[in-house]
Design a protein around this motif. Structure first.
Motif, PDB file in Angstrom:
ATOM      1  N   ALA A 222       0.400  -1.483   0.079  1.00  0.00           N
ATOM      2  CA  ALA A 222      -0.141  -0.383  -0.347  1.00  0.00           C
ATOM      3  C   ALA A 222       0.860   1.265   0.146  1.00  0.00           C
ATOM      4  N   LEU A 223       2.091   1.113   0.915  1.00  0.00           N
ATOM      5  CA  LEU A 223       2.850   2.374   1.011  1.00  0.00           C
ATOM      6  C   LEU A 223       3.577   2.789  -0.625  1.00  0.00           C
ATOM      7  N   GLN A 224       3.895   1.358  -1.054  1.00  0.00           N
ATOM      8  CA  GLN A 224       4.895   1.399  -2.715  1.00  0.00           C
ATOM      9  C   GLN A 224       3.291   1.795  -3.544  1.00  0.00           C
ATOM     10  N   GLU A 225       2.089   1.988  -3.753  1.00  0.00           N
ATOM     11  CA  GLU A 225       1.256   2.138  -4.506  1.00  0.00           C
ATOM     12  C   GLU A 225       0.750   3.448  -4.545  1.00  0.00           C
TER      13      GLU A 225
ATOM     14  N   ILE B  73      10.861   4.895   2.260  1.00  0.00           N
ATOM     15  CA  ILE B  73      11.772   4.691   1.980  1.00  0.00           C
ATOM     16  C   ILE B  73      12.048   3.056   3.201  1.00  0.00           C
ATOM     17  N   TYR B  74      11.608   2.164   2.453  1.00  0.00           N
ATOM     18  CA  TYR B  74      11.259   0.784   3.526  1.00  0.00           C
ATOM     19  C   TYR B  74      12.637   0.506   4.269  1.00  0.00           C
TER      20      TYR B  74
ATOM     21  N   LYS C 176      -2.962   6.042   9.996  1.00  0.00           N
ATOM     22  CA  LYS C 176      -4.281   6.617  10.892  1.00  0.00           C
ATOM     23  C   LYS C 176      -5.812   6.364  10.722  1.00  0.00           C
ATOM     24  N   GLU C 177      -5.993   6.686   8.676  1.00  0.00           N
ATOM     25  CA  GLU C 177      -6.689   6.062   8.770  1.00  0.00           C
ATOM     26  C   GLU C 177      -7.426   5.269   7.617  1.00  0.00           C
ATOM     27  N   ASP C 178      -6.429   5.525   6.457  1.00  0.00           N
ATOM     28  CA  ASP C 178      -6.446   4.240   5.163  1.00  0.00           C
ATOM     29  C   ASP C 178      -5.444   3.512   5.009  1.00  0.00           C
ATOM     30  N   ALA C 179      -4.898   2.851   5.966  1.00  0.00           N
ATOM     31  CA  ALA C 179      -4.134   2.296   5.402  1.00  0.00           C
ATOM     32  C   ALA C 179      -4.361   0.209   5.979  1.00  0.00           C
TER      33      ALA C 179
END
Length: 600
Positions: A38-41, A48-49, A74-77
């Protein structure tokens, strides 16, 4: 030790040249895979991970990206991180291998749905850098960012009230920077003129009246008021008896505990932890050692684990007895305090038999305990536990259905569950909002998963609910103590990895290798691998966490103490606005704070 301006580097010190294994990597939650996708998208290469992170998933982002990243988490992950656990910073300029940035901001977040932590690092460059405030996303960041500004000189753009919080306004420099002196001998003498320069700020400067004359007045409550339970100063803007606004002037009890942690070697710092929440004794030791032993990959033997749990729960009972007696006194009940302190003395007799100390035993060690339990310990524990449940029932009858007690506490200082999470509440105060979150159950540590107990909760989120939770915790802690004493395993009380642990005495008397390790670990201290670790424990007042950063030396490069009292005190303003002055005393008593825990 060393110089006054940097971490100890004594002549001939070879600690960083010692070979050691890298920090062991713990297993992360399965939800981390979906989070990374999800972070990548969403952010691509902007976030950066860190593949090398060993204690928890770690992200790196630029300061400008931070608010959007925090809002997403907080809201969308896929699995949300609803609470901001802590904000702190690291001065990177004295590292053995210095990174490109001068400072690093560090954010720790908590996931309630899939219990675990997440770290975000924000690199900053420059002598006095500036970052973007996170207060629009997490209101609890207010005081944390003020502390970072106070201790490191890092500014926060968009912060609603950026000023010092622990140090006086006139204090020169920022104490947790590596170029700030650690010792008083490196500073100017403290004189009468110094004292006058450090006079507290007037209340109407902290809470200005404004242009309109609406009949309000400024009232100072503390720092010498018995209702503040220590040197806490509250500035109240009053309309008659009603509180229109409130601010806290804290720091009177600040002793530089985190700075001291960078000067003492890893084992030497253990006695200092007892003085953080000084009513919870060895629970402070365990909070520190939980992070340190996780970073070392060190597993204490079962006998040490059970002994630690037994002593921690005895101290939880002792803490709650002090709280119950003083809270009842705050709302007008005189008798309970005598009942509570009588039972507390019996607990201290057990603590003294086992450890030799009473309030501050400093008895836990890296990897276990300094000695085995003494002869007669079980009889003394059984003598206390056999009838303490009757004392709890007596306290229950004295207070729970008392009409004055109910009127003073019900509907007073109400906090909703969403507010509690938003403002970083933990421990009994969070569970009083109906949320069954207890680290002993949700993220088990120190063998708590082997014990049978219930997580105490209540509904309402008011002062009465907070009382009910702690009353029930007395019963549940008694239940755990009984199990630990009954099922205490035999065997070693200290881990046998003597690279980090003090050898058991008989080992040092019989083989030279153990004696050598004892000498090294006592004199220069153990040397963890380079790395970092944050872990928290369910202490008496809430979640107490230590963030430890190792530069492969014998002392912490950065030691951060996240205390529950700091977050809870920040909420007093929201809890008391619109209420009466008399209600404020009840609210203060109900949240259970200690000034040493608040100010460190």
């Amino acid at each position: 030790r060393g110089t006054s301006h940097q971490t100890p580097d004594l002549f001939g010190n070879r600690s960083r040249n010692i070979w050691r294994k890298p920090q062991p990597k713990v297993t992360f939650n399965d939800s981390v895979v979906e989070l990374r996708k999800a972070l990548q998208e969403k952010f691509g290469e902007q976030v950066i991970y860190d593949e090398q992170a060993a204690d928890m998933p770690t992200l790196q982002a630029a300061s400008g990206q931070l608010p959007e990243l925090l809002k997403f988490l907080k809201e969308d992950a896929p699995s949300r991180f609803r609470r901001l656990e802590d904000v702190t910073a690291v001065d990177e300029r004295s590292r053995c291998k210095r990174p490109e940035q001068d400072f690093t901001l560090v954010y720790h977040l908590v996931n309630f749905d899939d219990p675990g932590y997440l770290r975000i690092k924000v690199p900053l460059a420059g002598e006095f850098p500036e970052a973007v405030s996170a207060t629009d996303v997490f209101p609890v960041a207010d005081w944390y960012e003020r502390e970072v500004y106070d201790m490191f000189g890092i500014g926060f753009r968009g912060h609603p009230d950026l000023r010092r919080i622990l140090m006086p306004e006139s204090w020169p420099g920022h104490p947790l920077r590596k170029d700030h002196p650690s010792r008083a001998t490196e500073m100017d003498p403290y004189t009468l003129q110094t004292a006058s320069d450090l006079a507290p700020m007037m209340g109407d400067r902290i809470l200005p009246f404004g242009d309109a004359d609406d009949g309000s007045m400024i009232l100072n409550l503390g720092p010498h008021h018995p209702g503040t339970h220590g040197v806490l100063r509250l500035i109240l803007k009053m309309h008659g008896e009603e509180i229109a606004d409130l601010d806290a002037d804290i720091g009177y009890h600040h002793r530089g505990a985190e700075k001291i942690g960078e000067r003492q070697h890893w084992s030497q710092f253990i006695p200092y932890t007892d003085r953080i929440d000084y009513l919870s004794g060895v629970q402070n030791n365990l909070a520190y050692l939980h992070s340190l032993e996780t970073m070392l990959g060190l597993e204490p033997p079962s006998r040490a684990v059970y002994t630690r749990v037994m002593l921690c729960e005895l101290f939880r009972i002792a803490n709650h007895l002090v709280w119950l007696g003083t809270f009842a006194h705050d709302v007008g009940a005189m008798t309970p305090v005598f009942y509570c302190f009588e039972s507390r003395e019996k607990i201290f007799d057990i603590i003294e038999l086992v450890t030799g100390g009473r309030m501050h035993p400093s008895w836990f060690r890296i990897g276990g305990l300094p000695k085995d339990l003494p002869e007669g310990w079980k009889a003394r524990v059984d003598a206390f536990t056999v009838d303490f449940d009757r004392r709890i029932d007596e306290l229950d009858k004295m207070l729970t259905d008392g009409p004055i007690f109910r009127v003073r506490t019900e509907g007073n200082g109400v906090v909703s569950l969403d507010q509690a999470i938003e403002w970083g509440m933990s421990g009994p105060n969070l569970r009083a909002c109906g949320f069954s979150w207890d680290l002993r159950r949700s993220m088990p540590y120190s063998g708590y998963d082997k014990f049978d107990f219930e997580v105490a909760t209540a509904s309402g989120g008011d002062s009465f609910a907070r009382y009910l939770v702690r009353l029930e915790e007395l019963r549940q802690s008694l239940r755990i103590v009984k199990q630990a004493a009954r099922e205490m395993p035999a065997g070693r009380w200290m881990a046998d990895d003597y690279r980090f642990a003090y050898p058991q005495r008989q080992d040092g008397l019989h083989d030279i290798e153990s004696l050598i390790h004892h000498f090294v670990n006592v004199s220069s201290g153990p040397c963890p691998p380079a790395g970092e670790c944050y872990r928290a424990t369910e202490s008496s007042k809430g979640e107490c966490g230590y963030y430890l950063v190792s530069d492969a030396g014998s002392s912490a490069y950065r030691l951060r103490i996240r205390t529950p009292s700091f977050a809870h005190m920040q909420m007093v303003r929201q809890m008391s606005q619109g209420g009466l002055l008399a209600d404020l005393i009840t609210i203060l008593g109900s949240i259970d704070f200690v000034l040493a825990d608040l100010d460190r």
